[in-house]
Design an enzyme around this catalytic site. Structure first.
Site, PDB file in Angstrom:
ATOM      1  N   ASN A   7       0.902  -1.303   0.320  1.00  0.00           N
ATOM      2  CA  ASN A   7       0.180   0.075   0.298  1.00  0.00           C
ATOM      3  C   ASN A   7       0.759   1.256   0.099  1.00  0.00           C
ATOM      4  OD1 ASN A   7      -1.585   2.341   1.224  1.00  0.00           O
ATOM      5  ND2 ASN A   7      -3.056   0.878   1.642  1.00  0.00           N
ATOM      6  N   ASP A   9       0.009   4.445  -0.031  1.00  0.00           N
ATOM      7  CA  ASP A   9      -0.717   5.675   0.617  1.00  0.00           C
ATOM      8  C   ASP A   9       0.301   6.684   1.099  1.00  0.00           C
ATOM      9  OD1 ASP A   9      -3.274   4.451  -0.290  1.00  0.00           O
ATOM     10  OD2 ASP A   9      -3.917   4.281   1.761  1.00  0.00           O
ATOM     11  N   HIS A  10       0.949   6.088   1.982  1.00  0.00           N
ATOM     12  CA  HIS A  10       2.010   7.068   2.789  1.00  0.00           C
ATOM     13  C   HIS A  10       2.950   7.829   2.145  1.00  0.00           C
ATOM     14  CE1 HIS A  10      -0.914   6.290   6.035  1.00  0.00           C
ATOM     15  NE2 HIS A  10      -0.650   5.027   5.877  1.00  0.00           N
ATOM     16  N   HIS A  43      -5.464   3.709  -1.560  1.00  0.00           N
ATOM     17  CA  HIS A  43      -6.712   4.161  -0.956  1.00  0.00           C
ATOM     18  C   HIS A  43      -7.076   5.459  -1.324  1.00  0.00           C
ATOM     19  CE1 HIS A  43      -9.607   4.142   2.944  1.00  0.00           C
ATOM     20  NE2 HIS A  43     -10.234   4.451   1.899  1.00  0.00           N
ATOM     21  N   HIS A  50      -4.438  11.557   1.205  1.00  0.00           N
ATOM     22  CA  HIS A  50      -3.202  11.181   0.669  1.00  0.00           C
ATOM     23  C   HIS A  50      -3.110  11.208  -0.906  1.00  0.00           C
ATOM     24  CE1 HIS A  50      -4.904   7.276   1.901  1.00  0.00           C
ATOM     25  NE2 HIS A  50      -4.609   7.551   3.106  1.00  0.00           N
ATOM     26  N   GLU A  69      -8.249   0.409  -3.001  1.00  0.00           N
ATOM     27  CA  GLU A  69      -9.074   0.400  -1.742  1.00  0.00           C
ATOM     28  C   GLU A  69     -10.001   1.938  -1.756  1.00  0.00           C
ATOM     29  OE1 GLU A  69      -6.268  -0.054   1.505  1.00  0.00           O
ATOM     30  OE2 GLU A  69      -7.843   0.937   2.576  1.00  0.00           O
ATOM     31  N   THR A  99      -6.794   6.330  10.240  1.00  0.00           N
ATOM     32  CA  THR A  99      -6.631   5.088   9.318  1.00  0.00           C
ATOM     33  C   THR A  99      -7.765   4.432   9.539  1.00  0.00           C
ATOM     34  OG1 THR A  99      -5.049   3.143   8.667  1.00  0.00           O
ATOM     35  CG2 THR A  99      -5.316   3.634  10.887  1.00  0.00           C
ATOM     36  N   THR A 100      -7.990   3.564   8.633  1.00  0.00           N
ATOM     37  CA  THR A 100      -9.358   2.558   8.447  1.00  0.00           C
ATOM     38  C   THR A 100      -9.528   1.820  10.088  1.00  0.00           C
ATOM     39  OG1 THR A 100      -8.818   2.092   6.241  1.00  0.00           O
ATOM     40  CG2 THR A 100     -10.515   0.915   7.144  1.00  0.00           C
ATOM     41  N   GLU A 150     -10.706  -9.473   3.107  1.00  0.00           N
ATOM     42  CA  GLU A 150      -9.543  -9.247   3.778  1.00  0.00           C
ATOM     43  C   GLU A 150      -9.547  -9.235   5.325  1.00  0.00           C
ATOM     44  OE1 GLU A 150      -6.952  -6.167   1.832  1.00  0.00           O
ATOM     45  OE2 GLU A 150      -6.412  -5.464   3.816  1.00  0.00           O
ATOM     46  N   HIS A 189      -3.741  -4.587   7.729  1.00  0.00           N
ATOM     47  CA  HIS A 189      -3.721  -3.495   8.421  1.00  0.00           C
ATOM     48  C   HIS A 189      -2.803  -3.804   9.847  1.00  0.00           C
ATOM     49  CE1 HIS A 189      -5.290  -0.132  10.370  1.00  0.00           C
ATOM     50  NE2 HIS A 189      -5.736   0.231   9.531  1.00  0.00           N
ATOM     51  N   GLY A 190      -1.820  -2.890   9.888  1.00  0.00           N
ATOM     52  CA  GLY A 190      -0.992  -2.870  10.906  1.00  0.00           C
ATOM     53  C   GLY A 190       0.114  -3.794  11.026  1.00  0.00           C
ATOM     54  N   GLY A 211       1.313  -1.499   4.328  1.00  0.00           N
ATOM     55  CA  GLY A 211       1.674  -0.106   3.884  1.00  0.00           C
ATOM     56  C   GLY A 211       2.695   0.472   4.652  1.00  0.00           C
TER      57      GLY A 211
HETATM   58  N1  PXP Z   1      -5.773  -3.194   4.194  1.00  0.00           N
HETATM   59  C1  PXP Z   1      -6.769  -2.349   4.413  1.00  0.00           C
HETATM   60  C2  PXP Z   1      -8.071  -2.767   3.855  1.00  0.00           C
HETATM   61  C3  PXP Z   1      -6.328  -0.945   4.954  1.00  0.00           C
HETATM   62  O1  PXP Z   1      -7.333  -0.227   5.043  1.00  0.00           O
HETATM   63  C4  PXP Z   1      -4.939  -0.752   5.140  1.00  0.00           C
HETATM   64  C5  PXP Z   1      -4.788   0.758   5.585  1.00  0.00           C
HETATM   65  O2  PXP Z   1      -4.856   1.673   4.558  1.00  0.00           O
HETATM   66  C6  PXP Z   1      -3.962  -1.409   5.029  1.00  0.00           C
HETATM   67  C7  PXP Z   1      -4.479  -2.699   4.500  1.00  0.00           C
HETATM   68  C8  PXP Z   1      -2.465  -1.375   5.212  1.00  0.00           C
HETATM   69  O3  PXP Z   1      -2.341  -1.059   6.654  1.00  0.00           O
HETATM   70  P1  PXP Z   1      -1.062  -0.659   7.002  1.00  0.00           P
HETATM   71  O4  PXP Z   1      -0.557   0.737   6.451  1.00  0.00           O
HETATM   72  O5  PXP Z   1      -1.120  -0.566   8.585  1.00  0.00           O
HETATM   73  O6  PXP Z   1       0.050  -1.684   6.738  1.00  0.00           O
END
Ligand code: PXP
Length: 239
Positions: A7, A9-10, A43, A50, A69, A99-100, A150, A189-190, A211
């Site tokens: 991911n 995004d950042h 996303h 972002h 996303e 974040t989500t 997911e 996520h995380g 991400g």
């Molecule tokens: N999967 C989903 C559905 C998410 O919403 C996110 C955060 O945007 C991620 C994965 C990636 O999460 P992280 O940035 O914590 O790795």
């Protein structure tokens, strides 16, 4: 084989922090692919905090497998129908969140989410639903004929000690159930370079979406090396 979706995004978050034109999510995505990432996730949030529409367009044109996303809204479905990403992952979205947070309530919004799923699938887009490890939500996802779920690994990532074991147990049970009812299972996520060890205990995984930890590592070692290090940690996966 367990695939990595990065991911990006950042990368855009860093750009937006200064309101300049760099760094470029598209350039980061190419580096990720060159280092062995299977897919790229971005996303497009409703507030465009972002990734923006131009980023998404560029990613859709250039990356091999783009996972868009997105919130389950008419606006986002229409954008996806135009961009035709390889897949889309529907997530809940709240404006004030960092974040989500939490998974999608598929059960409580079956009619609308079902409409989004079938519109996306009609465009040839693979659909994944981001949900908490909860059997009822998984059953609802299967009922709507989503190809993938997911599993939200955030609660596991935020917990420690015995609480983390409990969360991991939930993820394992959810993955077993999802597989048994015909869903393909991703997780995200995380996930970072240390807690991934537990994540590899989850059976039937096809893809991890990661991400923040990879972009953070990239600041220190570069994007390609950050991706390679994560892929190396994923290699022992055999479930
Ligand atoms: N999967 C989903 C559905 C998410 O919403 C996110 C955060 O945007 C991620 C994965 C990636 O999460 P992280 O940035 O914590 O790795």
């Amino acid at each position: 084989m367990l695939n990595l979706g990065v991911n990006v995004d950042h990368v855009a978050t860093l750009r937006e922090a200064r309101g300049v034109s760099y760094p470029f999510p598209g350039e980061a995505a190419i580096a990720c692919e060159e280092a062995g990432a299977w897919g790229i996730t971005a996303h497009l949030r409703e507030d465009r905090r972002h990734i923006n529409d131009e980023d998404m367009l560029e990613l859709a044109r250039t990356v091999k497998r783009l996972n868009m996303e997105m919130a389950a809204t008419g606006e986002m479905v229409a954008i996806a129908e135009k961009l035709l990403p390889h897949s889309s992952c529907l997530v809940p979205e709240k404006r004030e969140e960092l974040t989500t947070e939490g998974g999608l309530d598929v059960l409580g919004n079956k009619k609308w989410i079902g409409e989004c799923v079938s519109r996306l699938q009609s465009g040839g887009i693979i659909v994944s639903l981001f949900i908490d490890p909860d059997e009822r939500q998984l059953d609802a996802a299967a009922e709507l004929k989503a190809e993938y779920v997911e599993l939200h690994t955030g609660a596991y990532a935020n917990a420690s000690g015995g609480a983390a074991d409990v969360e991991l147990g939930r993820l394992i049970a959810a993955a077993e159930h999802a597989h048994a009812i015909g869903l393909n299972v991703n997780a995200g996520h995380g996930i970072e370079y240390v807690n991934i060890k537990g994540i590899l205990e989850i059976p039937h995984l096809k893809e991890l979406n990661i991400g923040h930890s990879i972009v953070s590592k990239a600041v220190m070692v570069g994007m390609k090396e950050a991706v390679r290090q994560m892929i190396k940690l994923m290699k022992p996966y055999s479930k």
